[in-house]
Design a protein around this motif. Structure first.
Motif, short mmCIF file in Angstrom:
data_model
loop_
_atom_site.label_atom_id
_atom_site.label_comp_id
_atom_site.label_asym_id
_atom_site.label_seq_id
_atom_site.Cartn_x
_atom_site.Cartn_y
_atom_site.Cartn_z
N UNK A 19 -20.89 -21.82 -21.18
CA UNK A 19 -20.03 -20.65 -21.34
C UNK A 19 -19.27 -20.75 -22.65
N UNK A 21 -16.33 -21.15 -25.29
CA UNK A 21 -15.20 -22.07 -25.33
C UNK A 21 -13.95 -21.51 -24.64
N UNK A 22 -13.71 -20.21 -24.81
CA UNK A 22 -12.52 -19.59 -24.23
C UNK A 22 -12.39 -19.89 -22.74
N UNK A 25 -11.30 -24.13 -20.71
CA UNK A 25 -10.03 -24.58 -20.12
C UNK A 25 -9.78 -23.97 -18.73
N UNK A 181 -13.18 -13.61 -19.80
CA UNK A 181 -12.92 -14.16 -21.12
C UNK A 181 -11.71 -13.47 -21.74
N UNK A 182 -11.59 -12.19 -21.50
CA UNK A 182 -10.50 -11.41 -22.10
C UNK A 182 -9.17 -11.65 -21.38
N UNK A 185 -6.02 -15.63 -18.77
CA UNK A 185 -4.71 -16.22 -18.46
C UNK A 185 -4.10 -15.66 -17.18
N UNK B 149 -20.95 -25.16 -25.35
CA UNK B 149 -19.83 -26.02 -25.76
C UNK B 149 -20.37 -27.42 -26.08
N UNK B 170 -17.14 -23.62 -31.67
CA UNK B 170 -16.05 -22.64 -31.62
C UNK B 170 -14.82 -23.23 -30.94
N UNK B 171 -13.67 -22.77 -31.37
CA UNK B 171 -12.43 -23.05 -30.67
C UNK B 171 -11.77 -21.71 -30.33
N UNK B 172 -10.97 -21.71 -29.30
CA UNK B 172 -10.38 -20.46 -28.81
C UNK B 172 -8.89 -20.64 -28.61
N UNK B 173 -8.17 -19.54 -28.43
CA UNK B 173 -6.71 -19.66 -28.21
C UNK B 173 -6.38 -20.49 -26.98
N UNK B 174 -7.31 -20.54 -26.02
CA UNK B 174 -7.04 -21.28 -24.79
C UNK B 174 -7.35 -22.77 -24.91
N UNK B 175 -8.01 -23.16 -26.01
CA UNK B 175 -8.40 -24.58 -26.14
C UNK B 175 -7.16 -25.46 -26.16
N UNK B 179 -9.00 -30.62 -26.73
CA UNK B 179 -10.27 -29.99 -27.10
C UNK B 179 -10.28 -29.64 -28.58
N UNK B 183 -13.45 -30.94 -30.52
CA UNK B 183 -14.39 -29.92 -31.01
C UNK B 183 -14.32 -29.83 -32.54
N UNK B 196 -8.91 -14.56 -30.45
CA UNK B 196 -8.24 -14.05 -29.24
C UNK B 196 -9.07 -14.38 -28.00
N UNK B 197 -8.45 -14.25 -26.85
CA UNK B 197 -9.24 -14.34 -25.63
C UNK B 197 -9.93 -12.98 -25.50
N UNK B 198 -11.22 -12.98 -25.70
CA UNK B 198 -11.91 -11.69 -25.65
C UNK B 198 -13.33 -11.81 -26.16
#
Lengths: 397, 295
Positions: A19, A21-22, A25, A181-182, A185, B149, B170-175, B179, B183, B196-198
């Motif tokens: 999946x 990376x977002x 976690x 993904x969006x 949170x 990943x 890739x890295x994301x805001x949630x990482x 990580x 990464x 962004x998460x999206x």
């Protein structure tokens, strides 16, 4: 409890976490919260309470006497998951996951649905706990399962049609993953089968394993010994794995998973992943799937929206390779004939998904003897399919 | 798989990540105090011939690195614009094999770094080892696999490295910080920071967050960081570019292609030029010594 999957969510070579990376976690958080909950007596007590008082467990194991006599072979027992609140086994899992969503303090849940049974089960527990809920559903499925769409809306859920690809379950899962993904949170994704990225295949299996735990005790009481065969339909495979898990160590108990043969394997219009699929990665997991020579996912077909999916749960892929579970398929027509037969011999209308399991029993029970027991998972009831069956029979209602 | 055994122009710097075409591009841009403009289009949308025209035009207009999307039937990380582009590309018969061959042909015409962005299943079906070999031989410089990943890249990563392909993670805001550290160290060529998460094509709202996350990532690796997702206009580029080493624009370019004639190539060219101009600081833009060498 079975020792698989491993820490990385691997069932042998299958499973894993493919999946963006977002989401990693969020999957880590879910795994941690779930692992803690499954060891927490308070969580187990809470889940048991709702399964008993709200879902209506344990469900009966019913000796299908007239069907047994009619087929003239094995003694047939039906595990009546169709009698669960909302009409299918799906709520065993959604109840577990909604309790986890509450533990994670996520105010919103989302889900995908094919036949609509999982969507209804999610909408139900969301209403029950006052969570915001959105369900993604392919527009093709919305048409053939209009009743379930309306049920979800009555429960206060937003049903969002997905008009991409084959407009069925696969596309609904992709869209739910994009939503997750969006909104990761604030949102928990209640995946409805033993599919997707770790921990879903493990967690959904564990929540569904209650089916087999009950059935194992019930059949010994009813039949005096363990069954010779277990039979269940396999879309993603949650009702099958839910029944089979408690019997995996009983080497004498044979297990059969029934895939959707659609218009027949030679027609190419089916969802029999083990019959003509190969290993690949789809929607988070490595497993058997229907794909072309370039790795593009193929369109599937089944009269049953819940079996109409290009991939199978990774744990099934492992047991297929190990030979522990045998997989076969029945066609749309065979499933509908089995629906009629069960309705008219036992007064039970099975979901078209479950009718696939019954159809296989119709084929092979006559080759067995009365002392041999076949335990069929009747995973859902058929009310939702009445319109579609009428249409196929050319009847207007 | 590359037909005819045509000898390729020797790709400079196939030996180590330090001297790969991607790394040297970032190095040159840093010396010129510029940021990289990374332009994404879907290969085969509407045909591979046109993709070749578009790549050349965008390179000429200042795209520093070009990402070619590989169409997949179930692109879970992509929004509707790129999903539909993938549908069009699949309908035109585009496959990973044909894209690799198209890169081979492009390499006789441009040295712009080319990165394939592809879902894992298409690589698996091709065969990981065969894909890495063929892609590198054809002149592909890097690969981005949005559904792979690092934990799941244990087979692909050594194969990519051996072939001299940069495997970009890739890295994301949630990482989490942990990580970010692991990464960032594993990523070759550049680190793709998802703003962004999206999904692709969504709106970027929290720009301040991008700056602080990129700063965090830079603690862990010297690899350049490029920011993608939600960057659609020259104004977006002007705002985000100073925060990172590069910016990635995708859906906005794919939209131009989706709108079709007249003169898609011209419009891609002029839009790319405006994006590239936005990557330069106003003072840098004026200085003649900072002019990009003609390709």
């Amino acid at each position: 409890m079975t020792a698989i999957p491993d820490k990385r969510g691997r069932f042998g070579p299958f499973g894993g976490r493919y999946v963006p990376e977002t989401l990693i976690p969020a999957l880590d958080e879910l795994t941690a919260v779930y692992q803690k909950a499954r060891r927490d007596p308070k969580f187990r007590h809470e889940l048991d309470y709702y399964l008993r008082e709200y879902v209506g467990r344990p469900t009966p194991l019913y000796y299908a006497e007239r069907l047994t006599k009619k087929l003239g072979g094995a003694t047939i027992y039906l595990k009546r998951e169709d009698l669960c609140h909302t009409g299918a086994h799906k709520i065993n899992n959604t109840m577990g996951q909604v309790l986890l969503a509450r533990r994670m303090k996520k105010p919103r849940v989302i889900a995908e649905t094919g036949a609509g049974q999982h969507g209804v089960a999610v909408a139900t527990v969301a209403a029950m706990f006052g969570l915001q809920c959105e369900v993604y559903m392919g527009t093709e499925d919305m048409e053939r399962q209009a009743l379930n769409v309306f049920r979800m809306r009555l429960l206060g859920t937003t049903v969002t049609g997905v008009n991409a690809g084959s407009r069925t379950l696969k596309d609904a899962i992709s869209e739910a993953m994009r939503d997750w993904t969006t909104n990761v949170r604030t949102t928990h994704y209640i995946l409805g089968s033993v599919l997707g990225a770790h921990p879903y295949p493990m967690m959904v299996r564990d929540f569904q394993a209650v089916i087999g735990r009950e059935a194992r005790k019930q059949i010994v009481r009813a039949h005096g010994k363990l069954p010779d065969y277990l039979v269940a339909c396999v879309g993603g495979g949650s009702n099958a794995i839910g029944l089979f898990t408690a019997f995996l160590k009983d080497r004498r108990v044979k297990m059969v998973g029934v895939e959707a043969g659609g218009l027949g394997l030679s027609s190419g219009k089916h969802a029999a992943r083990f019959a003509s699929g190969s290993v690949g990665v789809l929607q988070g997991t490595m497993t058997y799937l229907l794909q072309d020579g370039d790795g593009q996912i193929q369109l599937t077909h089944s009269v049953s929206a819940g079996l109409d999916y290009a991939a199978v749960g990774p744990e099934h892929a492992l047991y297929q390779e190990r030979g522990r579970i045998a997989y076969t398929s029945v066609t749309d027509d065979e499933a509908i004939a089995a629906f009629d037969l069960l309705a008219q011999t036992e007064g039970i209308m099975p979901a078209l998904e479950s009718a696939h399991a019954v159809a296989h029993v119709v084929k092979f029970a006559p080759t067995l003897t009365r002392s041999q027991a076949v335990l069929v998972n009747l995973s859902g009831r058929g009310d939702k399919d009445v319109h579609q069956i009428a249409r196929m029979k050319g009847v207007t209602i | 798989m590359v037909q005819g055994g045509t000898s390729l122009p020797p790709a400079p710097g196939r030996i180590s990540a330090q001297t790969s075409r991607i790394a040297s591009t970032f190095h040159r841009l840093a010396e010129q105090r510029q940021k990289a403009l990374i332009a994404y289009i879907m290969a085969g949308d509407p045909s591979l011939d046109e993709t070749e025209t578009y790549v050349l035009r965008m390179a000429e207009a200042g795209a520093d690195i070009i990402e070619l999307g590989v169409p997949f039937s179930d692109p879970i990380a992509d929004g509707p614009v790129i999903q539909q582009a993938a549908d069009r590309a699949l309908r035109s018969g585009t496959t990973l094999r044909k894209i690799v061959a198209a890169v081979h042909s492009l390499r006789t015409k441009t040295q712009v770094p080319l990165v394939l962005m592809t879902y894992y299943n298409t690589i698996l079906k091709y065969g990981e080892a065969a894909f890495c070999r063929d892609a590198a031989e054809s002149g592909v410089d890097g690969i981005i696999v949005p559904d792979l990943p690092p934990e799941e890249a244990t087979t692909l990563q050594p194969l990519a490295r051996r072939s001299g392909l940069d495997l970009i993670f890739l890295l994301a805001p949630t990482s989490t910080a942990r990580r970010q550290a692991s990464v960032a160290r594993l990523s070759n060529g550049f680190i793709y920071y998802v703003s962004m998460t999206g999904i692709t094509g969504a709106m970027l709202k929290d720009r301040a967050d991008v700056a602080s996350k990129v700063k965090e990532i830079r603690r862990y690796a010297k690899t350049p960081v490029a920011v993608g997702f939600g960057i659609a206009t020259a104004d977006d580029v002007r705002e985000i570019a100073p925060m990172a080493d590069g910016v990635i624009v995708g859906s906005a370019l794919v939209k131009i292609i989706a709108e079709g004639s007249p003169s898609v190539a011209d419009r891609l060219g002029s839009f790319t030029r405006s994006l590239k101009a936005a990557t330069m600081r106003p003072d840098a833009e004026l200085s003649p010594t900072n002019k990009r060498p003609t390709p």
